[in-house]
Design a protein around this motif. Structure first.
Motif, PDB file in Angstrom:
ATOM      1  N   LEU A 107       4.003  14.198 -11.747  1.00  0.00           N
ATOM      2  CA  LEU A 107       4.431  14.250 -13.143  1.00  0.00           C
ATOM      3  C   LEU A 107       3.324  14.804 -14.038  1.00  0.00           C
ATOM      4  N   LEU A 108       2.074  14.427 -13.738  1.00  0.00           N
ATOM      5  CA  LEU A 108       0.953  14.926 -14.527  1.00  0.00           C
ATOM      6  C   LEU A 108       0.812  16.437 -14.379  1.00  0.00           C
ATOM      7  N   VAL A 109       0.957  16.925 -13.137  1.00  0.00           N
ATOM      8  CA  VAL A 109       0.858  18.371 -12.906  1.00  0.00           C
ATOM      9  C   VAL A 109       1.967  19.113 -13.642  1.00  0.00           C
ATOM     10  N   LEU A 110       3.197  18.565 -13.555  1.00  0.00           N
ATOM     11  CA  LEU A 110       4.314  19.205 -14.246  1.00  0.00           C
ATOM     12  C   LEU A 110       4.106  19.209 -15.759  1.00  0.00           C
ATOM     13  N   ALA A 111       3.587  18.092 -16.285  1.00  0.00           N
ATOM     14  CA  ALA A 111       3.338  18.028 -17.722  1.00  0.00           C
ATOM     15  C   ALA A 111       2.277  19.047 -18.150  1.00  0.00           C
ATOM     16  N   LEU A 112       1.213  19.167 -17.334  1.00  0.00           N
ATOM     17  CA  LEU A 112       0.175  20.149 -17.654  1.00  0.00           C
ATOM     18  C   LEU A 112       0.716  21.569 -17.585  1.00  0.00           C
ATOM     19  N   ALA A 113       1.560  21.833 -16.563  1.00  0.00           N
ATOM     20  CA  ALA A 113       2.145  23.173 -16.444  1.00  0.00           C
ATOM     21  C   ALA A 113       3.031  23.489 -17.644  1.00  0.00           C
ATOM     22  N   ALA A 114       3.859  22.512 -18.032  1.00  0.00           N
ATOM     23  CA  ALA A 114       4.735  22.727 -19.187  1.00  0.00           C
ATOM     24  C   ALA A 114       3.917  22.937 -20.461  1.00  0.00           C
ATOM     25  N   ALA A 115       2.857  22.129 -20.617  1.00  0.00           N
ATOM     26  CA  ALA A 115       2.011  22.281 -21.803  1.00  0.00           C
ATOM     27  C   ALA A 115       1.330  23.650 -21.827  1.00  0.00           C
ATOM     28  N   THR A 116       0.903  24.124 -20.628  1.00  0.00           N
ATOM     29  CA  THR A 116       0.258  25.439 -20.559  1.00  0.00           C
ATOM     30  C   THR A 116       1.228  26.539 -20.951  1.00  0.00           C
ATOM     31  N   VAL A 117       2.469  26.449 -20.427  1.00  0.00           N
ATOM     32  CA  VAL A 117       3.481  27.466 -20.761  1.00  0.00           C
ATOM     33  C   VAL A 117       3.770  27.465 -22.260  1.00  0.00           C
ATOM     34  N   LEU A 118       3.944  26.266 -22.818  1.00  0.00           N
ATOM     35  CA  LEU A 118       4.214  26.185 -24.250  1.00  0.00           C
ATOM     36  C   LEU A 118       3.043  26.710 -25.073  1.00  0.00           C
ATOM     37  N   LEU A 119       1.818  26.403 -24.615  1.00  0.00           N
ATOM     38  CA  LEU A 119       0.641  26.884 -25.343  1.00  0.00           C
ATOM     39  C   LEU A 119       0.556  28.406 -25.296  1.00  0.00           C
ATOM     40  N   LEU A 120       0.837  28.978 -24.099  1.00  0.00           N
ATOM     41  CA  LEU A 120       0.804  30.433 -23.980  1.00  0.00           C
ATOM     42  C   LEU A 120       1.867  31.076 -24.867  1.00  0.00           C
ATOM     43  N   ARG A 121       3.059  30.468 -24.875  1.00  0.00           N
ATOM     44  CA  ARG A 121       4.114  31.012 -25.736  1.00  0.00           C
ATOM     45  C   ARG A 121       3.729  30.911 -27.200  1.00  0.00           C
ATOM     46  N   ALA A 122       3.175  29.763 -27.564  1.00  0.00           N
ATOM     47  CA  ALA A 122       2.775  29.593 -28.959  1.00  0.00           C
ATOM     48  C   ALA A 122       1.668  30.577 -29.327  1.00  0.00           C
ATOM     49  N   THR A 123       0.708  30.765 -28.390  1.00  0.00           N
ATOM     50  CA  THR A 123      -0.381  31.703 -28.655  1.00  0.00           C
ATOM     51  C   THR A 123       0.145  33.119 -28.777  1.00  0.00           C
ATOM     52  N   THR A 124       1.048  33.502 -27.838  1.00  0.00           N
ATOM     53  CA  THR A 124       1.627  34.848 -27.889  1.00  0.00           C
ATOM     54  C   THR A 124       2.431  35.050 -29.165  1.00  0.00           C
ATOM     55  N   PRO A 158       0.817  -1.218   0.000  1.00  0.00           N
ATOM     56  CA  PRO A 158       0.000   0.000   0.000  1.00  0.00           C
ATOM     57  C   PRO A 158       0.842   1.256   0.000  1.00  0.00           C
ATOM     58  N   ARG A 159       1.956   1.248   0.746  1.00  0.00           N
ATOM     59  CA  ARG A 159       2.808   2.434   0.779  1.00  0.00           C
ATOM     60  C   ARG A 159       3.458   2.677  -0.574  1.00  0.00           C
ATOM     61  N   VAL A 160       3.906   1.594  -1.226  1.00  0.00           N
ATOM     62  CA  VAL A 160       4.511   1.726  -2.549  1.00  0.00           C
ATOM     63  C   VAL A 160       3.487   2.278  -3.537  1.00  0.00           C
ATOM     64  N   ARG A 161       2.267   1.757  -3.470  1.00  0.00           N
ATOM     65  CA  ARG A 161       1.230   2.258  -4.370  1.00  0.00           C
ATOM     66  C   ARG A 161       0.950   3.730  -4.120  1.00  0.00           C
ATOM     67  N   THR A 162       0.968   4.144  -2.851  1.00  0.00           N
ATOM     68  CA  THR A 162       0.734   5.552  -2.530  1.00  0.00           C
ATOM     69  C   THR A 162       1.832   6.427  -3.108  1.00  0.00           C
ATOM     70  N   LEU A 163       3.091   5.988  -2.950  1.00  0.00           N
ATOM     71  CA  LEU A 163       4.210   6.768  -3.486  1.00  0.00           C
ATOM     72  C   LEU A 163       4.152   6.843  -5.001  1.00  0.00           C
ATOM     73  N   VAL A 164       3.821   5.704  -5.630  1.00  0.00           N
ATOM     74  CA  VAL A 164       3.727   5.697  -7.092  1.00  0.00           C
ATOM     75  C   VAL A 164       2.602   6.619  -7.561  1.00  0.00           C
ATOM     76  N   GLY A 165       1.479   6.576  -6.860  1.00  0.00           N
ATOM     77  CA  GLY A 165       0.375   7.454  -7.224  1.00  0.00           C
ATOM     78  C   GLY A 165       0.727   8.922  -7.067  1.00  0.00           C
ATOM     79  N   ALA A 166       1.415   9.250  -5.960  1.00  0.00           N
ATOM     80  CA  ALA A 166       1.821  10.635  -5.744  1.00  0.00           C
ATOM     81  C   ALA A 166       2.809  11.085  -6.813  1.00  0.00           C
ATOM     82  N   GLY A 167       3.766  10.201  -7.154  1.00  0.00           N
ATOM     83  CA  GLY A 167       4.724  10.547  -8.203  1.00  0.00           C
ATOM     84  C   GLY A 167       4.046  10.749  -9.550  1.00  0.00           C
ATOM     85  N   GLY A 168       3.084   9.870  -9.869  1.00  0.00           N
ATOM     86  CA  GLY A 168       2.356  10.035 -11.127  1.00  0.00           C
ATOM     87  C   GLY A 168       1.560  11.331 -11.174  1.00  0.00           C
ATOM     88  N   ALA A 169       0.927  11.671 -10.042  1.00  0.00           N
ATOM     89  CA  ALA A 169       0.173  12.925  -9.992  1.00  0.00           C
ATOM     90  C   ALA A 169       1.080  14.130 -10.165  1.00  0.00           C
TER      91      ALA A 169
END
Length: 265
Positions: A119-136, A106-117
């Motif tokens: 990474l997802l947040v970082l990917a969304l942030a990077a995509a947002t920055v790139l989209l804003l730059r592309a839009t600008t 259970p602890r390993v699954r929790t850590l993996v889930g937190a790491g995945g979340a």
């Protein structure tokens, strides 16, 4: 009285010789037993006929073996660790004393889930920055292109005129103008229309090239290369003309107009 006195004297002197001889062996046997029991390993004093006494040694060995067995058993029992239960180990072992145990699933699954979340947040942030730059970037490119197209259209309005439609052509040019150019050309438009009509001037212009030279907040300067075929009443055969112009374009609340036109030699 005399008999009593003899008896007392006899007792005081000790037992008779015959009595002493009869009692001596008994005292010797009694003395040998404690010697054999107390020190089985010590050799008896040399006598004329030494009598080995194995029975007491066996008895002593028999008596001592159980004690040795018991001692060894106790030692083995003390040296062999007793089996402990997980509860005893968890209670007895202090924190950090034993080897690190692998984390539970259970602890390993929790850590993996937190790491995945994460990474997802970082990917969304990077995509947002790139989209804003592309839009600008796309917006900036579109704005630059709008300044260039306004300058090109202004030059086309200036180089395309026919004597039959001179008034409409001049008015079309003024509608896309502002600032210094609108004031100067608007002040002499009637004279210009009259000359075009009398001389039967016809001009058909095209754009050869254009480029944005400078762009400020609301003002852009565009270089335009143009050519035209010009004819009039005295020269009915069209002649080629070339123009190099520096056109200033202003953005007035989203409406872009030509504010100045300079001929570049």
């Amino acid at each position: 009285m005399q008999q009593r006195s003899r008896r007392r004297a006899t007792r005081a002197q000790g037992p008779a010789a015959g009595e002493v001889g009869s009692t001596a062996p008994q005292q010797t046997e009694t003395a040998e037993e404690p010697q054999s029991t107390a020190a089985p390993t010590a050799s008896p004093a040399p006598t004329a006929a030494p009598a080995p006494a194995p029975a007491p040694v066996e008895e002593t060995a028999k008596i001592e073996r159980p004690s040795l067995v018991k001692a060894s058993t106790a030692t083995t029992a003390d040296s062999t660790p007793a089996a402990s239960t997980p509860a005893d180990s968890a209670t007895a072992a202090p924190a950090g004393a034993g080897p690190d145990l692998p984390p539970s699933r259970p602890r390993v699954r929790t850590l993996v889930g937190a790491g995945g979340a994460l990474l997802l947040v970082l990917a969304l942030a990077a995509a947002t920055v790139l989209l804003l730059r592309a839009t600008t970037s796309a917006e900036d490119d579109a704005r630059r292109e709008a300044f260039v197209q306004t300058a090109r259209q202004g030059v086309l309005n200036l180089t395309n005129i026919r004597h039959q439609t001179a008034a409409e052509d001049v008015q079309n040019l003024l509608d896309g103008s502002s600032g210094t150019f609108a004031e100067e050309f608007g002040a002499g438009k009637d004279s210009y229309i009259q000359v075009v009509q009398q001389a039967q001037v016809d001009s058909a212009g095209t754009i050869e090239a254009s480029a944005l030279e400078r762009l400020d907040d609301n003002t852009g300067v565009v270089l335009v290369a143009s050519s035209a075929k010009v004819s009039n009443s005295s020269s009915p055969q069209p002649e080629d003309r070339s123009y190099r112009l520096r056109v200033t374009v202003v953005d007035d609340g989203g409406r872009m107009t030509v504010s100045k036109v300079d001929f570049v030699p």
